[in-house]
Write a protein that holds these residues in place. Structure first.
Motif, mmCIF file in Angstrom:
data_model
loop_
_atom_site.group_PDB
_atom_site.id
_atom_site.type_symbol
_atom_site.label_atom_id
_atom_site.label_comp_id
_atom_site.label_asym_id
_atom_site.label_seq_id
_atom_site.Cartn_x
_atom_site.Cartn_y
_atom_site.Cartn_z
ATOM 1 N N VAL A 13 7.601 -1.545 137.289
ATOM 2 C CA VAL A 13 7.678 -0.477 136.838
ATOM 3 C C VAL A 13 6.122 -0.156 136.029
ATOM 4 O O VAL A 13 5.442 -1.033 135.807
ATOM 5 C CB VAL A 13 9.097 -0.462 135.758
ATOM 6 C CG1 VAL A 13 8.848 0.702 134.448
ATOM 7 C CG2 VAL A 13 10.051 -0.214 136.231
ATOM 8 N N GLU A 14 5.859 1.159 136.125
ATOM 9 C CA GLU A 14 4.118 1.682 135.532
ATOM 10 C C GLU A 14 4.333 1.855 134.071
ATOM 11 O O GLU A 14 5.157 2.178 133.514
ATOM 12 C CB GLU A 14 4.186 2.600 136.595
ATOM 13 C CG GLU A 14 3.247 2.531 137.493
ATOM 14 C CD GLU A 14 2.836 3.906 138.820
ATOM 15 O OE1 GLU A 14 2.566 4.569 137.598
ATOM 16 O OE2 GLU A 14 3.557 3.904 139.854
ATOM 17 N N VAL A 15 3.282 0.708 133.401
ATOM 18 C CA VAL A 15 3.343 1.004 131.825
ATOM 19 C C VAL A 15 1.904 1.309 131.371
ATOM 20 O O VAL A 15 0.909 1.900 132.615
ATOM 21 C CB VAL A 15 3.972 0.160 131.231
ATOM 22 C CG1 VAL A 15 5.349 -0.284 131.493
ATOM 23 C CG2 VAL A 15 3.102 -1.060 131.830
ATOM 24 N N ASN B 162 8.162 -5.830 124.769
ATOM 25 C CA ASN B 162 8.620 -4.751 125.621
ATOM 26 C C ASN B 162 7.434 -3.730 125.851
ATOM 27 O O ASN B 162 6.934 -3.216 124.892
ATOM 28 C CB ASN B 162 9.851 -4.077 125.474
ATOM 29 C CG ASN B 162 9.978 -3.326 127.136
ATOM 30 O OD1 ASN B 162 9.562 -3.694 127.905
ATOM 31 N ND2 ASN B 162 10.663 -2.570 127.035
ATOM 32 N N PRO B 163 6.704 -4.133 127.354
ATOM 33 C CA PRO B 163 6.626 -4.592 127.969
ATOM 34 C C PRO B 163 5.677 -6.027 128.404
ATOM 35 O O PRO B 163 6.412 -7.062 129.529
ATOM 36 C CB PRO B 163 5.915 -3.447 129.194
ATOM 37 C CG PRO B 163 5.035 -2.601 128.178
ATOM 38 C CD PRO B 163 5.225 -3.377 126.713
ATOM 39 N N SER B 164 5.118 -6.637 127.289
ATOM 40 C CA SER B 164 4.832 -7.435 127.253
ATOM 41 C C SER B 164 4.787 -8.856 127.357
ATOM 42 O O SER B 164 4.705 -10.314 128.408
ATOM 43 C CB SER B 164 2.854 -7.636 126.367
ATOM 44 O OG SER B 164 3.498 -7.689 125.148
ATOM 45 N N GLY B 165 5.805 -8.846 126.762
ATOM 46 C CA GLY B 165 7.130 -10.609 126.693
ATOM 47 C C GLY B 165 5.809 -11.363 125.501
ATOM 48 O O GLY B 165 6.267 -12.433 125.376
ATOM 49 N N ASN C 56 -4.869 1.630 134.672
ATOM 50 C CA ASN C 56 -3.932 3.104 134.408
ATOM 51 C C ASN C 56 -4.798 4.022 136.082
ATOM 52 O O ASN C 56 -3.845 4.084 136.605
ATOM 53 C CB ASN C 56 -4.287 4.470 133.550
ATOM 54 C CG ASN C 56 -3.187 3.448 132.130
ATOM 55 O OD1 ASN C 56 -2.469 2.640 132.475
ATOM 56 N ND2 ASN C 56 -3.842 4.448 131.404
ATOM 57 N N ASP C 57 -6.018 4.014 136.853
ATOM 58 C CA ASP C 57 -6.236 4.948 137.279
ATOM 59 C C ASP C 57 -5.881 4.305 138.904
ATOM 60 O O ASP C 57 -6.310 4.674 140.105
ATOM 61 C CB ASP C 57 -7.914 5.026 137.881
ATOM 62 C CG ASP C 57 -8.644 3.676 137.143
ATOM 63 O OD1 ASP C 57 -8.123 2.542 136.895
ATOM 64 O OD2 ASP C 57 -10.284 3.806 137.573
#
Ligand SMILES: Cc1ncc(COP(=O)(O)O)c(C=O)c1O
Length: 271
Positions: free
Chosen positions: A240-242, A49-52, A222-223
């Motif tokens: 969802v932001e990761v 989590n989160p890539s799988g 991220n930016d």
């Protein structure tokens, strides 16, 4: 959680292209061991989590050999978070845990297991820490420390769900029904992943390496991720932001809604 206990954390880079970044893992392990004389390292596998992403046997062999090498300098604890283990498409994945049978004396493995996914019992707060070590004294010390800290912080796990786990796993009829139902969800998530990942590849939507599991994650700096996420939300696409990415919940989006989703996201991302 670490901050709450005034602990400092450092990160290693997870991927190098489509693979686990073993070089970054190794240099972080050495750097931290040289700095503080001991290391607690966290790995989440399979179905990260989160890539799988699920690490290969050879990646695991390299991780173990690095941990073993570093444990010659000081103690190493590997916290192996297997939260999604029961949703792996590989029914034999658990057999790979046999690797922990021959740990060096200065290394301990703590397997973190949760019923949140395994029994879709989110919020019921039932799980287990399974400590493995060849040093009996260290095992006793770990057991005492966890008992005292658990009792002082949150007491005990949810009793009825503990009972439920025992009831289902010790009754062959219930266990069989549970396993069949769970397999239907593993298959369903895999069908959803095939739709989303295939379409993402076709339209050129960049994803982190994905094999299986609840999520897939789009590479977004991220930016840029917050602005992009807002544009997506305006089109009723909720991700969802990761760290450096936006996560897609394959576990909760029906197949018909996944068809065309990669293209829609791609269009919004690149216009
Ligand atoms: C990778 C990973 N580890 C652990 C957990 C925690 O599970 P629990 O509900 O048992 O706290 C989660 C839950 O989302 C998770 O994604």
């Amino acid at each position: 959680m670490a901050k709450e206990f005034d602990l400092l954390t450092e990160e290693y880079n997870l991927f190098d292209g489509n693979h686990f970044d073993i070089t970054s893992f190794k240099s972080s392990m050495n750097h931290i061991m040289n700095k503080q004389g001991k290391v607690l390292v966290i790995l989440n596998d399979p179905c990260h989590n989160p890539s799988g992403y699920t690490m290969s046997d050879s990646e695991w062999a390299q991780v173990m050999s690095i941990c073993e090498e570093v444990s010659n300098i000081g103690p190493v604890i590997l916290l192996h978070d297997i939260a999604y283990v029961d949703f792996s498409t590989n029914p034999n994945w658990k057999a790979s845990l046999i690797r922990y049978q021959t740990l060096p004396s200065n290394m301990m493995v703590v397997i973190a297991f949760s019923l949140s996914k395994t029994f879709t019992a989110y919020g019921m707060r039932v799980g287990a820490s399974i400590a493995i070590s060849n040093d009996k004294e260290q095992l006793e010390a770990f057991k005492d420390a966890t008992i005292y800290s658990a009792r002082s912080i949150w007491s005990t796990v949810n009793n009825s769900v503990m009972e439920l786990f025992h009831h289902i796993t010790t009754n062959p009829t219930l266990l069989d029904a549970y396993q069949r139902e769970k397999q239907s969800y593993i298959d369903l998530i895999q069908e959803r992943a095939t739709i989303f990942v295939t379409e993402a590849n076709n339209v050129g939507l960049p994803l982190y390496p994905h094999n299986e599991g609840f999520f897939a994650t789009i590479l977004v700096d991220n930016d840029k991720k917050e602005a992009l996420n807002q544009s997506l939300q305006a089109q009723n696409i909720f991700l969802v932001e990761v760290n450096n990415g936006l996560r897609v919940a394959l576990c909760s989006v029906p197949k018909q809604k996944l068809i065309g989703l990669a293209k829609r996201i791609h269009n919004i991302m690149y216009t």
